[in-house]
Design a protein around this motif. Structure first.
Motif, mmCIF file in Angstrom:
data_model
loop_
_atom_site.group_PDB
_atom_site.id
_atom_site.type_symbol
_atom_site.label_atom_id
_atom_site.label_comp_id
_atom_site.label_asym_id
_atom_site.label_seq_id
_atom_site.Cartn_x
_atom_site.Cartn_y
_atom_site.Cartn_z
ATOM 1 N N MET A 156 64.002 31.936 32.391
ATOM 2 C CA MET A 156 64.266 32.487 31.276
ATOM 3 C C MET A 156 63.108 32.618 30.463
ATOM 4 N N GLY A 157 62.694 31.231 30.071
ATOM 5 C CA GLY A 157 61.445 31.088 29.275
ATOM 6 C C GLY A 157 60.381 30.577 30.219
ATOM 7 N N GLU A 158 59.169 31.003 29.816
ATOM 8 C CA GLU A 158 57.834 30.472 30.034
ATOM 9 C C GLU A 158 56.822 30.229 29.184
ATOM 10 N N LYS A 159 55.977 29.253 29.357
ATOM 11 C CA LYS A 159 54.918 29.071 28.269
ATOM 12 C C LYS A 159 53.702 29.436 29.393
ATOM 13 N N ASP A 160 52.387 30.066 28.674
ATOM 14 C CA ASP A 160 51.276 29.871 29.646
ATOM 15 C C ASP A 160 51.547 30.643 30.704
ATOM 16 N N LYS A 161 52.375 31.430 31.178
ATOM 17 C CA LYS A 161 52.707 31.766 32.366
ATOM 18 C C LYS A 161 53.104 31.013 33.686
ATOM 19 N N ASN A 162 52.719 29.611 33.341
ATOM 20 C CA ASN A 162 53.002 28.590 34.367
ATOM 21 C C ASN A 162 54.358 27.735 34.031
ATOM 22 N N LEU A 163 54.439 27.276 32.937
ATOM 23 C CA LEU A 163 55.302 26.199 32.649
ATOM 24 C C LEU A 163 56.608 26.839 32.299
ATOM 25 N N LEU A 164 57.642 26.242 33.075
ATOM 26 C CA LEU A 164 59.026 26.600 33.228
ATOM 27 C C LEU A 164 59.522 25.797 31.941
ATOM 28 N N VAL A 165 60.226 26.572 30.997
ATOM 29 C CA VAL A 165 60.613 25.922 29.862
ATOM 30 C C VAL A 165 62.119 25.824 29.920
ATOM 31 N N TYR A 166 62.667 27.002 30.075
ATOM 32 C CA TYR A 166 64.293 27.034 30.444
ATOM 33 C C TYR A 166 64.565 28.170 31.514
ATOM 34 N N GLY A 167 65.593 28.036 32.300
ATOM 35 C CA GLY A 167 65.952 28.728 33.362
ATOM 36 C C GLY A 167 67.589 28.935 33.350
ATOM 37 N N PHE A 168 67.910 30.108 33.703
ATOM 38 C CA PHE A 168 69.347 30.377 33.617
ATOM 39 C C PHE A 168 69.515 31.360 34.588
ATOM 40 N N GLU A 169 70.494 31.051 35.585
ATOM 41 C CA GLU A 169 70.678 32.172 36.712
ATOM 42 C C GLU A 169 72.432 32.060 36.628
ATOM 43 N N LYS A 170 72.602 33.450 36.804
ATOM 44 C CA LYS A 170 74.147 33.850 36.822
ATOM 45 C C LYS A 170 75.090 33.002 36.149
ATOM 46 N N TRP A 171 74.875 32.814 34.772
ATOM 47 C CA TRP A 171 75.663 32.178 33.907
ATOM 48 C C TRP A 171 75.581 30.572 34.067
ATOM 49 N N LYS A 172 74.483 29.995 34.606
ATOM 50 C CA LYS A 172 74.418 28.684 34.738
ATOM 51 C C LYS A 172 72.972 28.369 34.467
ATOM 52 N N ALA A 173 72.883 27.028 33.964
ATOM 53 C CA ALA A 173 71.439 26.597 33.542
ATOM 54 C C ALA A 173 70.798 26.157 35.056
ATOM 55 N N ALA A 174 69.439 26.487 35.186
ATOM 56 C CA ALA A 174 68.663 26.427 36.386
ATOM 57 C C ALA A 174 67.500 25.963 36.006
ATOM 58 N N ASN A 175 67.547 24.319 35.983
ATOM 59 C CA ASN A 175 66.078 24.047 35.459
ATOM 60 C C ASN A 175 65.612 22.818 36.194
ATOM 61 N N GLU A 176 66.002 22.969 37.760
ATOM 62 C CA GLU A 176 65.524 22.079 38.704
ATOM 63 C C GLU A 176 63.729 22.059 38.642
ATOM 64 N N GLN A 177 63.325 23.122 38.294
ATOM 65 C CA GLN A 177 61.873 23.175 38.105
ATOM 66 C C GLN A 177 61.210 23.322 36.757
ATOM 67 N N GLN A 178 62.062 22.699 35.629
ATOM 68 C CA GLN A 178 61.559 22.657 34.217
ATOM 69 C C GLN A 178 60.576 21.845 34.182
ATOM 70 N N GLU A 179 59.494 22.033 33.385
ATOM 71 C CA GLU A 179 58.301 21.109 33.174
ATOM 72 C C GLU A 179 59.009 19.898 32.425
ATOM 73 N N SER A 180 58.378 18.690 32.798
ATOM 74 C CA SER A 180 58.874 17.476 32.449
ATOM 75 C C SER A 180 58.785 17.282 30.790
ATOM 76 N N GLN A 181 57.842 17.961 30.165
ATOM 77 C CA GLN A 181 57.451 17.945 28.752
ATOM 78 C C GLN A 181 58.757 18.718 27.914
ATOM 79 N N PHE A 182 59.324 19.371 28.685
ATOM 80 C CA PHE A 182 60.528 20.213 28.088
ATOM 81 C C PHE A 182 61.743 19.674 28.325
ATOM 82 N N LYS A 183 62.097 18.795 29.145
ATOM 83 C CA LYS A 183 63.661 18.245 29.649
ATOM 84 C C LYS A 183 64.184 17.562 28.319
#
Length: 241
Positions: free
Chosen positions: A1-28
């Motif tokens: 749902m949110g990206e920075k610099d077109k590369n870094l996953l900030v926050y993911g949300f899939e079908k009403w659930k958080a989906a942050n398995e690939q979230q960048e460590s700096q945003f955890k």
């Protein structure tokens, strides 16, 4: 749902659930999605931000009915530095940033002197995509500025020549490109550095000279009065019988 610099996953949300398995460590552990389905908002909360979080963020989503994207530029301002100088010196205002060597042509950089009202801000120096762009700096700064780059160290310092007390104030270094943005404030204080002891000696010397003039004038006045009251010894002696 949110990206920075077109590369870094900030926050993911899939079908009403958080989906942050690939979230960048700096945003955890620093992000949270604030959903307002009635109002149509999917806001992002980012905690404990630093200047390194500055940049372009993209909110995006899709389903079987369509998709959308929205970009937001985030500026995180650091602490205001203070630089002091004396009249007629050349002052260097430091600006640390995250520019890397080889990316010079992608940057829009500027130094601005800040005023109480934003519409009165003064352009000091500008650099656009690898070239100076100073067609419209205000007259007080013309031919007095130079941007000093240190690409390896990540700094875009400003050199300001022949400063006066009128140059004192708040300056802002700012820059952006397609994936990153930052601002940094620096306070410049120009003041007379003549040592107070020297000023005291000058004051004492002036006082001594002034007293000497007064004493000399007084002695001259006394001598004139004494001469006027003294009898004339060489004149004829008049005797009345």
């Amino acid at each position: 749902m949110g990206e920075k610099d077109k590369n870094l996953l900030v926050y993911g949300f899939e079908k009403w659930k958080a989906a942050n398995e690939q979230q960048e460590s700096q945003f955890k552990d620093r992000t949270e999605s604030d959903l307002d389905l009635l109002g149509g908002w999917v806001n992002l909360t980012l905690k404990d931000v630093t200047e390194m979080d500055s940049g372009i963020y993209r909110c995006q989503g899709y389903n079987e009915n369509g998709s959308w994207t929205q970009n937001i530029r985030l500026y995180i301002e650091g602490k205001t530095l203070e630089v002091k100088g004396a009249p007629h010196e050349t002052i260097v205002l430091p600006c640390k940033c995250n520019i890397k060597s080889g990316t010079e042509d992608s940057w829009h950089l500027s130094w601005v002197k800040m005023e109480e009202k934003a519409e009165n801000n003064l352009l000091v120096h500008r650099f656009e995509k690898g070239k100076p762009a100073n067609e419209d700096p205000v007259i007080p700064f013309q031919n007095r500025t130079e941007m000093v780059f240190d690409w390896s160290g990540g700094s875009v310092n400003l050199s300001l020549k022949d400063v006066t007390e009128m140059d004192s104030g708040l300056y802002r270094c700012q820059g952006y490109n397609a994936s990153y943005a930052w601002t940094q404030n620096i306070t410049l204080l120009i003041e007379d550095r003549t040592p107070s002891e020297s000023r005291s000696r000058i004051g004492r010397y002036a006082l001594v000279v002034w007293i000497s003039i007064l004493v000399t004038a007084f002695l001259c006045h006394v001598m004139r009065n004494n001469n006027a009251a003294r009898p004339q010894a060489n004149g004829p002696l008049e005797v009345i019988l």
